[in-house]
Scaffold this active site. Structure first.
Site, PDB file in Angstrom:
ATOM      1  NE  ARG A  62     -16.568 -36.124 -48.044  1.00 49.18           N
ATOM      2  CZ  ARG A  62     -15.275 -35.928 -48.312  1.00 49.18           C
ATOM      3  NH1 ARG A  62     -14.925 -34.975 -49.145  1.00 49.18           N
ATOM      4  NH2 ARG A  62     -14.361 -36.667 -47.740  1.00 49.18           N
TER       5      ARG A  62
ATOM      6  CG  HIS B 291     -22.006 -33.897 -47.382  1.00 49.98           C
ATOM      7  ND1 HIS B 291     -21.402 -32.728 -47.786  1.00 49.98           N
ATOM      8  CD2 HIS B 291     -22.425 -34.503 -48.522  1.00 49.98           C
ATOM      9  CE1 HIS B 291     -21.457 -32.638 -49.100  1.00 49.98           C
ATOM     10  NE2 HIS B 291     -22.078 -33.696 -49.567  1.00 49.98           N
TER      11      HIS B 291
ATOM     12  CE  LYS C 121     -17.275 -29.290 -55.647  1.00 52.14           C
ATOM     13  NZ  LYS C 121     -16.970 -29.527 -54.235  1.00 52.14           N
TER      14      LYS C 121
ATOM     15  NE  ARG D  65     -15.929 -33.631 -55.627  1.00 56.80           N
ATOM     16  CZ  ARG D  65     -14.764 -33.385 -55.029  1.00 56.80           C
ATOM     17  NH1 ARG D  65     -13.689 -34.058 -55.387  1.00 56.80           N
ATOM     18  NH2 ARG D  65     -14.679 -32.489 -54.078  1.00 56.80           N
TER      19      ARG D  65
ATOM     20  CG  ASP E 155     -17.437 -26.813 -48.547  1.00 54.24           C
ATOM     21  OD1 ASP E 155     -18.584 -27.272 -48.402  1.00 54.24           O
ATOM     22  OD2 ASP E 155     -16.717 -27.091 -49.523  1.00 54.24           O
TER      23      ASP E 155
ATOM     24  N   GLY F 246      -8.671 -30.155 -50.016  1.00 49.62           N
ATOM     25  CA  GLY F 246      -8.496 -28.709 -50.177  1.00 49.62           C
ATOM     26  C   GLY F 246      -8.693 -28.233 -51.612  1.00 49.62           C
ATOM     27  N   GLY F 247      -8.986 -29.147 -52.523  1.00 45.92           N
ATOM     28  CA  GLY F 247      -9.137 -28.775 -53.936  1.00 45.92           C
ATOM     29  C   GLY F 247     -10.277 -27.783 -54.138  1.00 45.92           C
ATOM     30  CB  THR F 248     -13.775 -27.791 -52.899  1.00 48.91           C
ATOM     31  OG1 THR F 248     -14.027 -29.102 -53.415  1.00 48.91           O
ATOM     32  CG2 THR F 248     -15.006 -26.935 -52.998  1.00 48.91           C
TER      33      THR F 248
HETATM   34  C1  R5P Z   1     -18.621 -31.539 -51.178  1.00 41.01           C
HETATM   35  O1  R5P Z   1     -19.782 -31.489 -51.552  1.00 41.01           O
HETATM   36  C2  R5P Z   1     -18.193 -31.053 -49.830  1.00 41.01           C
HETATM   37  O2  R5P Z   1     -19.105 -30.136 -49.301  1.00 41.01           O
HETATM   38  C3  R5P Z   1     -16.809 -30.421 -49.882  1.00 41.01           C
HETATM   39  O3  R5P Z   1     -16.840 -29.314 -50.738  1.00 41.01           O
HETATM   40  C4  R5P Z   1     -15.791 -31.416 -50.388  1.00 41.01           C
HETATM   41  O4  R5P Z   1     -15.938 -32.622 -49.735  1.00 41.01           O
HETATM   42  C5  R5P Z   1     -14.398 -30.891 -50.200  1.00 41.01           C
HETATM   43  O5  R5P Z   1     -13.491 -31.839 -50.698  1.00 41.01           O
HETATM   44  P1  R5P Z   1     -12.050 -31.412 -51.190  1.00 41.01           P
HETATM   45  O6  R5P Z   1     -11.429 -30.586 -50.093  1.00 41.01           O
HETATM   46  O7  R5P Z   1     -11.307 -32.693 -51.410  1.00 41.01           O
HETATM   47  O8  R5P Z   1     -12.212 -30.636 -52.442  1.00 41.01           O
END
Ligand code: R5P
Length: 300
Positions: free
Chosen positions: A103, A137, A201, A203, A227, A233-235
């Site tokens: 990422r 990613h 979304k 960030r 995803d 798990g926030g997203t």
């Molecule tokens: C971000 O662009 C990725 O595709 C995932 O959505 C992200 O890495 C998920 O991270 P988290 O679970 O911490 O929200």
């Protein structure tokens, strides 16, 4: 040329599954930390000539280990490649189901490193022959890699598993606009004309905090939120919460790489998910789908 497989410490189950599908011999490794924290790894063989002139497939994911340290997984990988080269392998194929740092693929704030690209260049500079990753990613991080590389698609395997759960009136939801193309490709495995929706979304690049918004027509639908990675798990939790608010019936949280850091499981189930589904790129309790078949199809 005879092929053998080295099962890395982070991919013990997947490594054996791949070796068995390929019907080839496999060896595991011995790894530990020295008192000062340095990593140690050796390939568990008594006779180095077992490696000489062979095609050697190394399988090592680079998700966080039990102490949350993916750097250790990367060092183990480098040590495996180095040991195999030194022992005279003729061809080295590196399978990294989950690629750490993927990422960090562009500059979000001044002064950063594009470390994903550098990491791949480092591995490539060890003069290996092939690199295989799964649902990376951002595939553009391979732009400077000289050796053959393949980004394997796990979506059919994930979709086949979800179909076995008798999902009805499916809608695939992308947790952000950036994931829409991936979600469209995923939806095709459930049939033509499966709707694909997304939430907005944002960030905060400084704090990492996310905010998500949107209202979709999901009344009585079985929603699959797909995803590439679930980290904290926030997203996923936000997308589940908004899906439920939009009337969803069952909600499945699906990711190729379910790292499930911190209290991710709690957040996702608490938000209303019926299940969390991941692959064995990360070896944990939600690794319900094995990548072995998809990887073997390429290795064959
Ligand atoms: C971000 O662009 C990725 O595709 C995932 O959505 C992200 O890495 C998920 O991270 P988290 O679970 O911490 O929200």
């Amino acid at each position: 040329m005879e092929r053998i497989l080295i099962v890395g410490p982070a991919s013990q189950i997947l490594g054996i599954r791949i070796a068995k599908e390929l019907n080839i011999k496999y060896y595991n490794t011995e790894s530990k930390n020295f008192p000062d924290g340095e990593n140690y790894l050796r390939i568990n063989i008594d006779n180095e000539s077992l490696i000489e002139e062979k095609e050697v497939i190394i399988v090592q994911s680079t998700g966080p280990n039990s102490r949350g340290n993916q750097n250790a997984r990367l060092f183990e990988l480098l040590m495996m490649i180095d040991a195999i080269k030194r022992m005279g392998a003729k061809k080295i194929v590196v399978v990294i189901p989950y690629l750490a740092y993927a990422r960090q693929d562009h500059i979000f704030r001044p002064g950063e490193s594009k470390f994903a690209n550098l990491l791949l260049c480092l591995i490539d500079s060890m003069r290996i022959d092939e690199i295989y990753v799964v649902d990376v990613h951002a595939p553009k991080i391979f732009e400077d890699v000289q050796c053959k590389w393949i980004n394997i698609d796990s979506m059919k395997l994930l979709a086949d598993y979800i179909k076995s759960l008798n999902v009805k009136d499916v809608v695939v939801v992308a947790p952000d606009k950036g994931a829409i193309e991936r979600s469209k490709a995923f939806a095709k495995h459930f049939g033509e004309n499966i709707p694909v929706e997304y939430f907005e979304k944002r960030r905060d690049v400084k704090t990492g905090e996310i905010t998500m918004s949107g209202k979709l027509s999901l009344k009585n639908k079985d929603v699959i939120i797909s995803d590439d990675i679930i980290a904290t798990g926030g997203t996923m939790a936000e997308a589940i919460r908004l899906s439920k608010e939009s009337g969803a019936n069952r909600v499945f949280a699906v990711a190729t790489h379910a790292l499930l850091l911190q209290n991710a499981k709690f957040r996702i189930i608490d938000a209303g998910a019926d299940d969390i589904i991941g692959t064995d790129s990360i070896d944990n309790e939600v690794s319900k789908v094995s990548l072995a078949k998809a990887i073997v199809d390429y290795l064959k």
